[in-house]
Design a protein around this motif. Structure first.
Motif, PDB file in Angstrom:
ATOM      1  N   ILE A 346       0.834  -1.201   0.000  1.00 10.08           N
ATOM      2  CA  ILE A 346       0.000   0.000   0.000  1.00 10.08           C
ATOM      3  C   ILE A 346       0.872   1.255   0.000  1.00 10.08           C
ATOM      4  O   ILE A 346       0.442   2.339  -0.380  1.00 10.08           O
ATOM      5  N   HIS A 347       2.145   1.094   0.396  1.00 10.91           N
ATOM      6  CA  HIS A 347       3.066   2.232   0.488  1.00 10.91           C
ATOM      7  C   HIS A 347       3.841   2.470  -0.805  1.00 10.91           C
ATOM      8  O   HIS A 347       4.793   3.250  -0.804  1.00 10.91           O
ATOM      9  N   ASN A 348       3.445   1.826  -1.896  1.00 10.17           N
ATOM     10  CA  ASN A 348       4.262   1.927  -3.108  1.00 10.17           C
ATOM     11  C   ASN A 348       4.260   3.318  -3.729  1.00 10.17           C
ATOM     12  O   ASN A 348       5.083   3.612  -4.583  1.00 10.17           O
ATOM     13  N   GLN A 349       3.335   4.186  -3.307  1.00  9.83           N
ATOM     14  CA  GLN A 349       3.344   5.558  -3.810  1.00  9.83           C
ATOM     15  C   GLN A 349       4.084   6.518  -2.875  1.00  9.83           C
ATOM     16  O   GLN A 349       4.284   7.679  -3.213  1.00  9.83           O
ATOM     17  N   SER A 350       4.454   6.039  -1.710  1.00 12.97           N
ATOM     18  CA  SER A 350       5.180   6.871  -0.748  1.00 12.97           C
ATOM     19  C   SER A 350       6.082   5.964   0.082  1.00 12.97           C
ATOM     20  O   SER A 350       5.844   5.716   1.264  1.00 12.97           O
ATOM     21  N   VAL A 351       7.122   5.477  -0.584  1.00 11.92           N
ATOM     22  CA  VAL A 351       7.961   4.440   0.012  1.00 11.92           C
ATOM     23  C   VAL A 351       8.670   4.947   1.263  1.00 11.92           C
ATOM     24  O   VAL A 351       8.717   4.262   2.291  1.00 11.92           O
ATOM     25  N   GLU A 352       9.216   6.161   1.177  1.00 16.57           N
ATOM     26  CA  GLU A 352       9.977   6.686   2.312  1.00 16.57           C
ATOM     27  C   GLU A 352       9.103   6.808   3.553  1.00 16.57           C
ATOM     28  O   GLU A 352       9.524   6.458   4.661  1.00 16.57           O
ATOM     29  N   GLN A 353       7.871   7.307   3.371  1.00 19.22           N
ATOM     30  CA  GLN A 353       6.976   7.437   4.513  1.00 19.22           C
ATOM     31  C   GLN A 353       6.608   6.065   5.068  1.00 19.22           C
ATOM     32  O   GLN A 353       6.450   5.892   6.279  1.00 19.22           O
ATOM     33  N   GLY A 354       6.511   5.085   4.185  1.00 18.73           N
ATOM     34  CA  GLY A 354       6.231   3.728   4.644  1.00 18.73           C
ATOM     35  C   GLY A 354       7.347   3.176   5.509  1.00 18.73           C
ATOM     36  O   GLY A 354       7.093   2.515   6.529  1.00 18.73           O
ATOM     37  N   VAL A 355       8.592   3.437   5.125  1.00 18.52           N
ATOM     38  CA  VAL A 355       9.731   2.965   5.923  1.00 18.52           C
ATOM     39  C   VAL A 355       9.775   3.695   7.263  1.00 18.52           C
ATOM     40  O   VAL A 355      10.064   3.090   8.307  1.00 18.52           O
ATOM     41  N   ILE A 356       9.477   4.990   7.240  1.00 22.11           N
ATOM     42  CA  ILE A 356       9.424   5.747   8.499  1.00 22.11           C
ATOM     43  C   ILE A 356       8.378   5.140   9.430  1.00 22.11           C
ATOM     44  O   ILE A 356       8.627   4.943  10.633  1.00 22.11           O
ATOM     45  N   PRO A 544      -1.892  -0.861   9.938  1.00 17.65           N
ATOM     46  CA  PRO A 544      -3.085  -0.135  10.411  1.00 17.65           C
ATOM     47  C   PRO A 544      -3.772   0.634   9.273  1.00 17.65           C
ATOM     48  O   PRO A 544      -3.104   1.217   8.416  1.00 17.65           O
ATOM     49  N   TYR A 545      -5.089   0.613   9.287  1.00 13.47           N
ATOM     50  CA  TYR A 545      -5.908   1.401   8.363  1.00 13.47           C
ATOM     51  C   TYR A 545      -6.819   2.291   9.202  1.00 13.47           C
ATOM     52  O   TYR A 545      -7.443   1.811  10.155  1.00 13.47           O
ATOM     53  N   VAL A 546      -6.894   3.565   8.858  1.00 12.70           N
ATOM     54  CA  VAL A 546      -7.826   4.472   9.531  1.00 12.70           C
ATOM     55  C   VAL A 546      -8.860   4.923   8.506  1.00 12.70           C
ATOM     56  O   VAL A 546      -8.520   5.574   7.513  1.00 12.70           O
ATOM     57  N   ASP A 623       1.256   6.656  10.802  1.00 17.07           N
ATOM     58  CA  ASP A 623       1.712   5.320  10.402  1.00 17.07           C
ATOM     59  C   ASP A 623       0.582   4.447   9.868  1.00 17.07           C
ATOM     60  O   ASP A 623       0.722   3.222   9.790  1.00 17.07           O
ATOM     61  N   SER A 624      -0.528   5.065   9.497  1.00 21.70           N
ATOM     62  CA  SER A 624      -1.685   4.309   9.018  1.00 21.70           C
ATOM     63  C   SER A 624      -2.010   4.682   7.577  1.00 21.70           C
ATOM     64  O   SER A 624      -1.590   5.724   7.072  1.00 21.70           O
ATOM     65  N   GLU A 646       0.082  25.659   8.443  1.00 19.88           N
ATOM     66  CA  GLU A 646       1.466  25.555   7.966  1.00 19.88           C
ATOM     67  C   GLU A 646       2.106  24.253   8.436  1.00 19.88           C
ATOM     68  O   GLU A 646       3.278  24.200   8.822  1.00 19.88           O
ATOM     69  N   LEU A 647       1.298  23.195   8.385  1.00 24.52           N
ATOM     70  CA  LEU A 647       1.769  21.856   8.723  1.00 24.52           C
ATOM     71  C   LEU A 647       1.533  20.935   7.535  1.00 24.52           C
ATOM     72  O   LEU A 647       0.588  21.118   6.767  1.00 24.52           O
ATOM     73  N   ASP A 648       2.399  19.957   7.400  1.00 29.72           N
ATOM     74  CA  ASP A 648       2.248  18.999   6.308  1.00 29.72           C
ATOM     75  C   ASP A 648       1.458  17.796   6.807  1.00 29.72           C
ATOM     76  O   ASP A 648       1.561  17.411   7.973  1.00 29.72           O
ATOM     77  N   PHE A 649       0.660  17.231   5.934  1.00 27.13           N
ATOM     78  CA  PHE A 649      -0.087  16.016   6.258  1.00 27.13           C
ATOM     79  C   PHE A 649       0.021  15.096   5.056  1.00 27.13           C
ATOM     80  O   PHE A 649      -0.424  15.440   3.955  1.00 27.13           O
ATOM     81  N   LYS A 650       0.631  13.948   5.269  1.00 28.78           N
ATOM     82  CA  LYS A 650       0.830  13.019   4.161  1.00 28.78           C
ATOM     83  C   LYS A 650       0.656  11.597   4.652  1.00 28.78           C
ATOM     84  O   LYS A 650       1.317  11.170   5.601  1.00 28.78           O
ATOM     85  N   ARG A 651      -0.267  10.886   4.023  1.00 27.13           N
ATOM     86  CA  ARG A 651      -0.532   9.494   4.352  1.00 27.13           C
ATOM     87  C   ARG A 651      -0.780   8.722   3.055  1.00 27.13           C
ATOM     88  O   ARG A 651      -1.281   9.287   2.082  1.00 27.13           O
ATOM     89  N   PRO A 652      -0.471   7.429   3.026  1.00 27.31           N
ATOM     90  CA  PRO A 652      -0.905   6.626   1.878  1.00 27.31           C
ATOM     91  C   PRO A 652      -2.426   6.553   1.855  1.00 27.31           C
ATOM     92  O   PRO A 652      -3.064   6.492   2.913  1.00 27.31           O
TER      93      PRO A 652
END
Length: 715
Positions: A346-356, A544-546, A623-624, A646-652
């Motif tokens: 599911i993290h294939n579009q945001s690999v770095e965030q998935g590893v984090i 985890p899925y939210v 992490d979800s 002025e905050l970033d929000f990024k999730r798969p």
């Protein structure tokens, strides 16, 4: 509504432009250009306005009938007078491209038809201009006299172009950038003192200008015309800008001739001194069998490299071609991955965030780093040199001179060492200095980094856990060769038992780029732990899925606001937590929205605003995978609310609507209500956030169950 500009607005800007040549840049103005300036100033204001208006046009050919400006008395008569005085001239056979650019497409078609060329109206304008060039190369146009009554050619483009080059430092600068600045379209550094000369002398300026013009001219030629292009390489260069333009035009010419005349191409490439040209010369020479010459050249580069980039290529190429090494250094480094992480696909579009997220679930602290913290560290630490007295020439400059020339350390080496010794004495000292610099210069235009409120978290973590001597050594390397070390930094940093390491993340099929190789090697050289993390995809049952649903005041995230958020967290298909809150949108909720959702102004009057629950939403979804029915709607609103803070929000992201279409094709409707009814899912209060989120969670379970069935059949 179109903005009305002050009378003689463009003329005022032209005088502002000319003022630049009254100070430190005055010695760069040659006699012919100085004569142009004096002749211009001797004209009356109406003639000056007309010349400046023409100078602001995009193309050198101008249409006389368009010079109908209230600020100019009798513009057409004045245009005739200026033509007679030599400020404008007639169109000639060699002006086909300039003429074509100034004409409309319909006028081009008529002109071509009048000259016996039946061009199709479906052709693009550039194709019609090429047709016109062909016609004018073969014969005089039959309507040339009529054309010269309508179209005029600026006769002062050479001195004007030279002045623009001195001001902007390249050939792309135009006078209309002043109006773009005033309209707020283009941000500039209006605090620049403009006391710094662009070049050290007139010879350096003229040489750079010659090669810059030749580069522009060569790029504009068609393939046939390029074969007849000639370059006077006897024109000497006396500065890095001139050398850069000379190298670039020689590289372009060499690349053009490779398939047509290899010896000629190699001669051009060998004359160019850039890393790019040298690499191409070495590769092509090796292909042609000139192995001894290539070996000698590689050995010379390795002994005395001009840059880290060229050295990395030379060492690798030499090893593979002359030491019989089978694989490249890039491949070797990628194969020798220091870490392997199994990650849900599911993290294939945001690999770095998935590893984090993976590391966080292991109890480690991990942060996205890449280039931003390093470039902000470098930019803030050396701001006073880069953007101070010796940094920029004009307010339109973004890149400091010393970075453009890549001679920062050569010019200020001893001062840089003292500065580093002072502020890299401790992490606290450096952190305080960076905060002070950020506060003093926040928001100022620069080409090094993007501003954020405060320092990036990754930079703060870097300072807290790094060895300061290692950091000082690497900053020295950046000062010595910023061109090679301005990017390519590892994707993430990880803190493990107070020990800091960097990791470059590579998913299956990813390649390691040379700039990454260079930066990783230099970081390791300075004592930093840097590894390559190889990601392998699999299905993680504990991912985890939210599932999120929101209610809003309308349908556009840029204008409307959230009134309610409901979230359900699933792990392994089981609900482990839920969260819900009304949100005060700080605006009226339209009656039609109240009728749809049941949420009224009174209900949200005492509810928290989004800023008060943002931390809870961030923590709950961390992490979800962010799941929603028509996910881009809910995700877009949440992301926009964070952006307002002025905050970033990024999730798969995972869309139950799209996935239901794929898993259960052929249904009449894929709306949440229709799907709930079809699959007998309880949906008691449709269009209330938590109820909708629970229903969407049931859809997620259906999709996951269907996917498991398909996987079982494949096995």
């Amino acid at each position: 509504m179109r903005k009305t500009l002050p009378e003689r607005y463009y003329l005022d800007h032209f005088y502002e432009f000319l003022q630049f040549f009254e100070g430190a840049n005055r010695p760069l103005v040659d006699a012919k250009t100085a004569a142009f300036i004096e002749a211009f100033k001797a004209l009356d204001k109406d003639d000056q306005c007309l010349i400046v208006r023409a100078a602001n046009r995009k193309y050198p050919v101008v249409v006389s009938k368009t010079f109908d400006y209230a600020e100019i008395n009798a513009p057409l008569e004045r245009l005739t007078g200026l033509r007679e005085a030599g400020w404008f001239t007639s169109i000639s056979q060699g002006d086909s491209y300039s003429l074509g650019q100034a004409m409309t497409k319909s006028d081009l078609l008529i002109l071509l038809k009048d000259n016996g060329c039946q061009a199709s109206s479906s052709l693009a304008k550039q194709a019609l201009i090429d047709e016109l060039a062909g016609v004018m190369a073969r014969q005089p146009l039959v309507v040339m006299d009529e054309l010269n009554e309508q179209y005029l050619l600026r006769a002062y483009d050479v001195p004007l172009s030279y002045l623009l080059f001195l001001y902007f430092g390249h050939t792309r600068g135009r006078l209309n950038q002043f109006s773009m600045r005033d309209l707020g379209v283009m941000r500039t550094r209006q605090d620049v003192s403009q006391q710094l000369a662009r070049f050290e002398g007139q010879d350096a300026a003229r040489g750079a200008f010659y090669y810059a013009r030749q580069l522009t001219a060569f790029k504009q030629l068609n393939e046939e015309e390029k074969a007849h292009f000639s370059l006077d390489t006897d024109v000497t260069v006396h500065c890095p800008i001139g050398q850069d333009y000379r190298d670039r035009v020689l590289f372009q010419m060499g690349s053009y001739w490779l398939a047509k005349d290899a010896p000629k191409a190699l001669a051009y490439l060998q004359q160019a001194g850039s890393d790019q040209a040298q690499e191409k010369w070495l590769r092509e020479s090796y292909k042609l069998g000139h192995k001894d010459a290539v070996q000698q050249a590689l050995e010379a580069i390795i002994d005395d490299p001009a840059s880290d980039t060229l050295l990395a290529f030379a060492e690798d190429f030499y090893a593979r071609k002359f030491d019989r090494k089978r694989t490249s250094t890039l491949t070797d480094m990628l194969r020798d991955a220091t870490h392997v992480v199994q990650l849900d696909d599911i993290h294939n579009q945001s690999v770095e965030q998935g590893v984090i997220s993976y590391y966080r679930r292991q109890g480690l602290a991990a942060y996205r780093s890449e280039n931003q913290p390093w470039r902000m560290l470098f930019g803030l630490l050396f701001w006073d040199w880069l953007y101070g007295e010796w940094g920029l020439v004009s307010e339109f400059d973004r890149r400091p001179q010393v970075l453009r020339y890549n001679d920062f350390y050569d010019r200020f080496g001893s001062d840089i060492e003292q500065h580093l010794n002072k502020y890299c004495a401790s992490a606290g000292t450096l952190h305080r200095y960076l905060l002070k610099q950020a506060s003093a210069h926040y928001g100022k235009v620069n080409s090094i980094f993007m501003w954020r409120q405060g320092l990036p978290q990754s930079l703060t973590i870097l300072l807290e856990h790094t060895n300061m001597e290692n950091l000082r050594q690497f900053l020295v390397l950046m000062c010595k060769d910023y061109a090679s070390l301005r990017d390519g930094f590892p994707d993430i940093l990880v803190v493990d038992n107070s020990s800091l390491r960097f990791e470059e993340i590579k998913a299956p099929g990813d390649q390691l780029r040379r700039n990454q190789l260079i930066t990783i090697q230099r970081l390791r050289q300075c004592g930093f732990e840097v590894g390559i993390t190889q990601v392998n995809w699999y299905h993680d049952p504990l991912q985890p899925y939210v599932v999120v649903d929101i209610e809003t005041t309308g349908g556009q995230s840029a204008y409307h606001r959230i009134t309610e958020v409901g979230m359900v967290k699933l792990i392994g298909g089981e609900e482990v937590a839920r969260w819900q809150s009304l949100i005060n949108p700080q605006r009226h909720i339209p009656s039609r929205i109240t009728q749809l959702t049941g949420i009224s102004d009174d209900m949200v009057a005492g509810a928290p605003v989004f800023a008060e629950v943002a931390e809870d939403i961030e923590a709950f979804t961390q992490d979800s995978v962010f799941v929603a029915h028509n996910v881009n709607f809910d995700y877009g609103f949440i992301k926009q609310e964070f952006a307002r803070l002025e905050l970033d929000f990024k999730r798969p992201k995972f869309c139950t609507c799209a996935r239901m279409r794929k898993a259960f094709p052929g249904l009449k409707s894929y709306g949440l209500g229709a799907l709930s009814a079809h699959f007998d899912i309880r949906l008691q209060n449709h269009h209330r956030a938590l109820d909708d989120a629970q229903a969407a969670a049931e859809l997620l379970r259906l999709i996951q169950s269907k996917n498991e069935e398909l996987l079982a059949k494949e096995e």
